[in-house]
Write an enzyme that holds these catalytic residues in place. Structure first.
Site, PDB file in Angstrom:
ATOM      1  N   ASP A 249     -23.706  99.790 -99.794  1.00 57.45           N
ATOM      2  CA  ASP A 249     -22.259  99.632 -99.598  1.00 57.45           C
ATOM      3  C   ASP A 249     -21.771 100.635 -98.554  1.00 57.45           C
ATOM      4  O   ASP A 249     -21.778 101.845 -98.784  1.00 57.45           O
ATOM      5  CB  ASP A 249     -21.523  99.868-100.926  1.00 57.45           C
TER       6      ASP A 249
ATOM      7  N   TYR B  28     -16.384 104.730 -92.845  1.00 62.21           N
ATOM      8  CA  TYR B  28     -17.371 105.794 -93.125  1.00 62.21           C
ATOM      9  C   TYR B  28     -18.115 106.242 -91.856  1.00 62.21           C
ATOM     10  O   TYR B  28     -18.824 107.240 -91.876  1.00 62.21           O
ATOM     11  CB  TYR B  28     -18.406 105.331 -94.164  1.00 62.21           C
TER      12      TYR B  28
ATOM     13  N   LYS C 254     -16.779  96.975 -94.644  1.00 59.86           N
ATOM     14  CA  LYS C 254     -15.346  96.759 -94.906  1.00 59.86           C
ATOM     15  C   LYS C 254     -14.534  96.992 -93.629  1.00 59.86           C
ATOM     16  O   LYS C 254     -14.834  97.902 -92.861  1.00 59.86           O
ATOM     17  CB  LYS C 254     -14.847  97.732 -95.984  1.00 59.86           C
TER      18      LYS C 254
ATOM     19  N   HIS D  47     -10.666  96.571 -96.678  1.00 64.54           N
ATOM     20  CA  HIS D  47     -10.861  97.844 -97.385  1.00 64.54           C
ATOM     21  C   HIS D  47      -9.647  98.215 -98.256  1.00 64.54           C
ATOM     22  O   HIS D  47      -9.802  98.665 -99.384  1.00 64.54           O
ATOM     23  CB  HIS D  47     -11.145  98.945 -96.356  1.00 64.54           C
TER      24      HIS D  47
HETATM   25  P1  NDP Z   1     -19.630 108.567-107.093  1.00 62.69           P
HETATM   26  O1  NDP Z   1     -18.859 108.339-108.359  1.00 62.69           O
HETATM   27  O2  NDP Z   1     -20.778 107.663-106.775  1.00 62.69           O
HETATM   28  O3  NDP Z   1     -20.119 110.077-107.131  1.00 62.69           O
HETATM   29  C1  NDP Z   1     -20.800 110.680-106.056  1.00 62.69           C
HETATM   30  C2  NDP Z   1     -20.840 112.192-106.317  1.00 62.69           C
HETATM   31  O4  NDP Z   1     -21.535 112.461-107.532  1.00 62.69           O
HETATM   32  C3  NDP Z   1     -21.530 112.951-105.229  1.00 62.69           C
HETATM   33  O5  NDP Z   1     -20.854 114.184-105.102  1.00 62.69           O
HETATM   34  C4  NDP Z   1     -22.951 113.172-105.773  1.00 62.69           C
HETATM   35  O6  NDP Z   1     -23.427 114.413-105.292  1.00 62.69           O
HETATM   36  C5  NDP Z   1     -22.698 113.244-107.263  1.00 62.69           C
HETATM   37  N1  NDP Z   1     -23.794 112.626-108.053  1.00 62.69           N
HETATM   38  C6  NDP Z   1     -24.332 111.400-107.872  1.00 62.69           C
HETATM   39  N2  NDP Z   1     -25.265 111.146-108.808  1.00 62.69           N
HETATM   40  C7  NDP Z   1     -25.321 112.233-109.600  1.00 62.69           C
HETATM   41  C8  NDP Z   1     -26.106 112.574-110.736  1.00 62.69           C
HETATM   42  N3  NDP Z   1     -27.002 111.723-111.229  1.00 62.69           N
HETATM   43  N4  NDP Z   1     -25.900 113.786-111.319  1.00 62.69           N
HETATM   44  C9  NDP Z   1     -24.973 114.649-110.825  1.00 62.69           C
HETATM   45  N5  NDP Z   1     -24.197 114.384-109.740  1.00 62.69           N
HETATM   46  C10 NDP Z   1     -24.383 113.184-109.131  1.00 62.69           C
HETATM   47  O7  NDP Z   1     -18.554 108.593-105.907  1.00 62.69           O
HETATM   48  P2  NDP Z   1     -18.293 107.828-104.555  1.00 62.69           P
HETATM   49  O8  NDP Z   1     -16.877 108.106-104.232  1.00 62.69           O
HETATM   50  O9  NDP Z   1     -19.303 108.118-103.533  1.00 62.69           O
HETATM   51  O10 NDP Z   1     -18.385 106.272-104.941  1.00 62.69           O
HETATM   52  C11 NDP Z   1     -19.562 105.479-104.807  1.00 62.69           C
HETATM   53  C12 NDP Z   1     -19.400 104.482-103.674  1.00 62.69           C
HETATM   54  O11 NDP Z   1     -18.247 103.661-103.877  1.00 62.69           O
HETATM   55  C13 NDP Z   1     -19.135 105.108-102.296  1.00 62.69           C
HETATM   56  O12 NDP Z   1     -20.276 105.713-101.759  1.00 62.69           O
HETATM   57  C14 NDP Z   1     -18.621 103.927-101.549  1.00 62.69           C
HETATM   58  O13 NDP Z   1     -19.676 103.071-101.196  1.00 62.69           O
HETATM   59  C15 NDP Z   1     -17.728 103.270-102.603  1.00 62.69           C
HETATM   60  N6  NDP Z   1     -16.321 103.706-102.472  1.00 62.69           N
HETATM   61  C16 NDP Z   1     -15.398 102.761-102.069  1.00 62.69           C
HETATM   62  C17 NDP Z   1     -14.062 103.084-101.933  1.00 62.69           C
HETATM   63  C18 NDP Z   1     -13.111 102.023-101.526  1.00 62.69           C
HETATM   64  O14 NDP Z   1     -11.940 102.339-101.231  1.00 62.69           O
HETATM   65  N7  NDP Z   1     -13.506 100.776-101.460  1.00 62.69           N
HETATM   66  C19 NDP Z   1     -13.550 104.443-102.194  1.00 62.69           C
HETATM   67  C20 NDP Z   1     -14.588 105.373-102.644  1.00 62.69           C
HETATM   68  C21 NDP Z   1     -15.899 104.983-102.789  1.00 62.69           C
HETATM   69  P3  NDP Z   1     -24.750 114.513-104.332  1.00 62.69           P
HETATM   70  O15 NDP Z   1     -24.566 113.550-103.209  1.00 62.69           O
HETATM   71  O16 NDP Z   1     -24.723 115.951-103.906  1.00 62.69           O
HETATM   72  O17 NDP Z   1     -25.908 114.163-105.215  1.00 62.69           O
END
Ligand code: NDP
Length: 282
Positions: A46, A51, A76, A109
Site C-alpha cells: 500500500d 508518500y 492513491k 486519498h
Molecule cells: P501502523 O499502525 O502500521 O504502525 C506503524 C508503527 O508501528 C511504526 O512506527 C512501526 O515502527 C511500529 N510497529 C510496527 N509493527 C510493530 C510491532 N510488531 N511491534 C512494535 N512496533 C511496531 O501505522 P501506519 O500509519 O504506518 O499505517 C499503516 C499503513 O496504512 C501505512 O503505511 C499506509 O500504507 C496506510 N495509511 C493510510 C492513510 C490514509 O490516509 N489512507 C493514513 C495513514 C496510513 P518501525 O517502523 O520502527 O518498526
C-alpha cells in the site's frame, strides 16, 4: 509460512487481507523495505503519491524477483490533483514511477469536502476511466465519511471497492465502517496498531499473554477476524515477520468484543478528521 487469505472485492477482483504499508518510509529505503516484505511473504503493498516512494515500491518488487502479477499494488491520488485533467496526469505519473502498466487498486486519498467546491464526484468519475482503459484493475476511496460515500454512489452509480479509513481499537470508526458495509464496500484499516499507540494497552496485553502472542499480533488478528484489510508498516524485519504471523491462531468472540470495547470515539482518532482536512501538498 502462514497463508494470507484473499477477499473478493465487489468488482470480482481478489485482495490479500494482509499487506505491507509504506507511509513514512524514506524514498531511499523503500525498495529495500518492500524487497524484505516480499521475501517474508507479503504480496500486497500500500503506497500513495503523497508518500513520494512509489518508485521504490516498483523497484523493490523488481529486485525481489517476484512476478508483478503476484503482487497486489495500491496507490492513491494526491490531494492537489482532484481536477479531472490533473488526476489523469497524476495517474500517468504513478504508473511511470512504479514502472508498471497497471495498478491493482487506485484510491482517492482524501475527499477534501471543503476544497474544489466540494466536488469529489468528478474526481471519482475520472478514476472510472482508469478502470475502463485497464490501467487500474480496481478503484476505491480513502477517508470517505458516510455522506461522501452515499453521494458518489448516488451521483455516479459506481460503487468503490474499498474505503481505506483510520481504524484501530481506540478508534473503531463505526459510522464510516457501517456505511461502507451498507454499500458492499470493504474496509481497509489504516494505522491498524495506531502507529504503536495500542502496544501498552492492558486489555490487549492480557489477550496477547493468553495466546503467547504480541499486542501487535492480537490487534492485527482482531482486524482480520472482523473482516477488514490491514497493511501494518515497519522498518524492522523481525516486526514485519511478527506482523505476518497472524493465521495460525484465533481470538475468542469475547476477546474480539473486549478489544472492540476499547473504542474511544472521536477522542481516539490519531489522524485528521476527513470532514475538515484540507491539506494541499506544496
Ligand atoms: P501502523 O499502525 O502500521 O504502525 C506503524 C508503527 O508501528 C511504526 O512506527 C512501526 O515502527 C511500529 N510497529 C510496527 N509493527 C510493530 C510491532 N510488531 N511491534 C512494535 N512496533 C511496531 O501505522 P501506519 O500509519 O504506518 O499505517 C499503516 C499503513 O496504512 C501505512 O503505511 C499506509 O500504507 C496506510 N495509511 C493510510 C492513510 C490514509 O490516509 N489512507 C493514513 C495513514 C496510513 P518501525 O517502523 O520502527 O518498526
Amino acid at each position: 509460512m502462514s497463508t494470507v487469505p484473499t477477499i473478493k472485492l465487489n468488482d470480482g477482483a481478489s485482495i490479500p487481507q494482509l499487506g505491507f504499508g509504506v507511509f513514512q518510509i524514506d524514498p531511499d529505503d523503500t525498495a529495500n523495505a518492500v524487497e524484505t516484505a516480499l521475501d517474508i511473504g507479503y504480496r500486497h503493498i500500500d503506497t500513495a503519491e503523497m508518500y513520494q516512494n512509489e518508485a521504490g515500491v516498483g523497484q523493490g518488487i523488481r529486485d525481489a524477483g517476484v512476478d508483478r502479477a503476484d503482487v497486489f499494488v495500491t496507490s492513491k491520488l494526491n490531494n492537489g490533483f482532484h481536477e479531472p485533467d490533473d488526476a489523469r496526469r497524476a495517474f500517468d505519473e504513478t504508473l511511470a514511477k512504479l514502472q508498471f502498466d497497471y495498478v491493482d487498486l487506485f484510491l482517492i486519498h482524501w475527499p477534501l469536502p471543503t476544497l474544489y467546491d466540494g466536488d469529489y464526484v468528478s474526481t471519482w468519475r475520472t478514476l472510472t476511466e482508469f478502470v475502463e482503459d485497464g490501467r487500474a484493475r480496481s478503484i476505491g476511496v480513502s477517508n470517505f465519511q458516510p455522506e461522501h460515500l452515499d453521494r458518489i454512489v448516488s451521483e455516479t452509480g459506481v460503487v468503490p471497492t474499498v474505503n481505506q479509513i483510520e481504524l484501530h481499537p481506540y478508534f473503531t470508526n463505526e459510522a464510516a465502517r457501517e456505511a461502507s458495509h451498507r454499500h458492499g464496500v470493504l474496509v481497509e484499516s489504516w494505522s491498524p496498531i495506531a502507529q504503536g499507540g495500542i502496544l501498552d494497552d492492558e486489555v490487549i496485553g492480557k489477550v496477547a499473554a493468553a495466546h503467547g502472542r504480541t499486542p501487535s499480533q492480537v490487534t492485527l488478528r482482531w482486524h482480520v477476524e472482523r473482516g477488514d484489510i490491514v497493511f501494518p508498516k515497519s522498518m524492522h524485519r523481525d516486526r514485519m515477520e511478527e506482523n505476518f504471523a497472524l493465521f495460525d491462531f484465533e481470538l475468542t468472540a469475547d476477546e474480539v468484543a473486549a478489544i472492540s470495547a476499547l473504542d474511544r470515539g472521536e477522542a481516539g482518532r490519531t489522524g485528521p478528521n476527513p470532514d475538515t482536512f484540507a491539506y494541499l501538498p506544496s
